[in-house]
Motif scaffolding. Structure first.
Motif, PDB file in Angstrom:
ATOM      1  N   ASN A   3      38.081  36.581  46.202  1.00  0.00           N
ATOM      2  CA  ASN A   3      37.783  37.140  44.885  1.00  0.00           C
ATOM      3  C   ASN A   3      38.843  38.160  44.513  1.00  0.00           C
TER       4      ASN A   3
ATOM      5  N   THR B 245      39.453  44.353  36.707  1.00  0.00           N
ATOM      6  CA  THR B 245      38.018  44.124  36.493  1.00  0.00           C
ATOM      7  C   THR B 245      37.447  45.117  35.494  1.00  0.00           C
ATOM      8  N   TYR B 246      36.115  45.286  35.529  1.00  0.00           N
ATOM      9  CA  TYR B 246      35.376  46.236  34.707  1.00  0.00           C
ATOM     10  C   TYR B 246      35.035  47.507  35.465  1.00  0.00           C
TER      11      TYR B 246
ATOM     12  N   TYR C 137      38.069  37.556  36.557  1.00  0.00           N
ATOM     13  CA  TYR C 137      38.721  38.712  35.925  1.00  0.00           C
ATOM     14  C   TYR C 137      40.236  38.521  35.842  1.00  0.00           C
TER      15      TYR C 137
ATOM     16  N   GLY D  93      37.510  46.671  42.235  1.00  0.00           N
ATOM     17  CA  GLY D  93      38.614  46.746  41.292  1.00  0.00           C
ATOM     18  C   GLY D  93      39.980  46.487  41.907  1.00  0.00           C
TER      19      GLY D  93
ATOM     20  N   TYR E  10      30.588  39.981  46.004  1.00  0.00           N
ATOM     21  CA  TYR E  10      29.618  39.724  44.948  1.00  0.00           C
ATOM     22  C   TYR E  10      28.405  39.046  45.556  1.00  0.00           C
TER      23      TYR E  10
ATOM     24  N   SER F 258      41.403  51.713  40.422  1.00  0.00           N
ATOM     25  CA  SER F 258      40.890  50.443  39.907  1.00  0.00           C
ATOM     26  C   SER F 258      42.064  49.708  39.296  1.00  0.00           C
TER      27      SER F 258
ATOM     28  N   ASN G 172      35.530  42.266  42.508  1.00  0.00           N
ATOM     29  CA  ASN G 172      34.286  42.953  42.196  1.00  0.00           C
ATOM     30  C   ASN G 172      33.545  43.169  43.520  1.00  0.00           C
TER      31      ASN G 172
ATOM     32  N   LYS H 122      34.067  36.903  31.098  1.00  0.00           N
ATOM     33  CA  LYS H 122      34.788  38.164  31.222  1.00  0.00           C
ATOM     34  C   LYS H 122      36.044  38.179  30.354  1.00  0.00           C
TER      35      LYS H 122
END
Length: 387
Positions: A170, A319-320, A205, A177, A122, A316, A174, A236
């Motif tokens: 992390n 996450t998003y 997340y 995923g 990130y 994935s 991100n 999130k």
């Protein structure tokens, strides 16, 4: 006029790309699957709690560490992982997780120290390391036999030097995923204990993991509670990214140091949102489960559409975000394709290569966000078929 030397170090290329992609999306009326924030609101009771707080006068500075009701809710929430925190001394409320990360690095890392980042990373991580005057050392995820982007444990071990001060972890990750497995987290923990390293974890997340996977906080592993700052936030988890309510939990002496840096950055933030987030952490985790299940469905919807459009899709796990390989469509440079997509077919995405120090190794992947309404995803997929 001479530009201060610090300025280029605090303008990672990713920030420029995000601004460029947003501008292109607006200019060409594109469906924007590049931006990682949802287009629906969080639980109604949380929104009502914030409105009630504003109406009842909770509009002035909250306490520096955060409102007691929120710090208590955060400590109780983290206990679900088997970790225990004193809400008075071991929990700090921040203006989002981004500030928590920056304040942690400013407080605990000195010029000349090295901080290990797992790339793709990130973009704020690089800026925060630069602010601290430290040097970032990156270790890339690697694609295993199943196509999963996995932690390269041997490369991580090789990256540690006598100057290494901290590892920034992390997971859920991100932009890829990936959700680190228990074995991967245990390998990080063993390395931190062996070399007496600090760990700073970005876990925003934490609830958005799919297919029965479990989020494993690094602080919950043997030897890590005393050396880990665990960072998360409400944005999130409860679809309120604009509220910027984050937090950091850890040993009192480390949290105290982070607070010393944080108080000169924003001092405090989000007074009426803090009791609302406390309410949500206490009463709305069933809503979060529904959100996770909805996102899993959207992930499948977008993945199916991307495959039908000709992309090769990476897994994935949380996450998003989902990443797609552009090479089956005859492209080799994700950055060039992302710059072309808004005008060409009206879709915006983000190239993964801008999240790394080794862009050549990642230029075949682009990132899409699936935290959007189904109709938005369907419109994007329909347009992507024009490729």
């Amino acid at each position: 006029m001479r530009v201060p030397a610090l300025v280029p170090r605090l303008q990672p290329f990713t920030s420029t790309i995000f601004a460029e992609m947003t501008a292109l999306a607006v200019r060409h009326d594109a469906v924007n699957l590049g931006q990682g924030f949802p287009d629906t609101d969080g639980p109604a009771s949380m929104l009502a709690a914030a409105q009630s707080a504003i109406a009842s006068g909770v509009n002035q500075y909250p306490p520096g560490p955060g409102m007691p009701v929120l710090r208590e809710a955060i400590a109780a929430h983290r206990s679900r992982y088997g970790t225990t925190y004193d809400p008075d001394t071991e929990v700090l409320v921040t203006v989002g997780a981004t500030e928590a990360i920056a304040a942690s690095l400013l407080a605990l890392v000195e010029p000349g120290d090295e901080v290990i980042l797992v790339e793709p990373y990130y973009d704020s991580y690089a800026a925060s390391v630069a602010l601290a005057g430290a040097t970032r050392v990156t270790v890339g995820l690697r694609e295993d036999a199943s196509g999963r982007l996995a932690l390269d444990v041997e490369a991580l071990r090789a990256a540690v030097s006598p100057r290494t001060r901290a590892v920034l972890v992390n997971s859920p990750h991100n932009p890829t995923g990936t959700v680190f497995t228990s074995d991967e987290m245990r390998a990080i923990a063993a390395l931190c204990v062996e070399h007496d390293l600090l760990a700073i974890t970005d876990e925003v997340y934490e609830h958005l993991v799919f297919d029965g996977r479990q989020h494993v906080p690094l602080a919950s592993l043997p030897g890590m509670a005393a050396r880990t700052l665990s960072i998360s936030g409400a944005g999130k988890t409860f679809n309120c990214t604009g509220w910027k309510i984050g937090w950091v939990c850890g040993p009192a002496e480390l949290v105290s140091a982070v607070r010393a840096a944080k108080q000169f950055m924003t001092f405090v933030g989000g007074a009426p949102f803090q009791p609302a987030v406390a309410h949500a952490l206490t009463t709305e985790l069933d809503w979060v489960t529904s959100l996770r299940d909805s996102l899993a469905s959207k992930r499948a919807r977008l993945a199916e559409g991307l495959r039908a459009a000709g992309f090769e899709v990476r897994s994935s796990e949380g996450t998003y975000f989902i990443c797609a390989d552009v090479r089956p469509l005859g492209h080799t440079d994700g950055l060039a394709l992302c710059r072309d997509l808004p005008a060409r077919i009206g879709v915006a995405a983000v190239p993964v290569q801008v999240f790394t120090d080794r862009p050549a190794e990642w230029q075949h992947l682009i990132r899409f966000a699936f935290c959007k309404q189904d109709a938005v995803i369907d419109e994007a997929v329909e347009r992507l078929h024009k490729l």
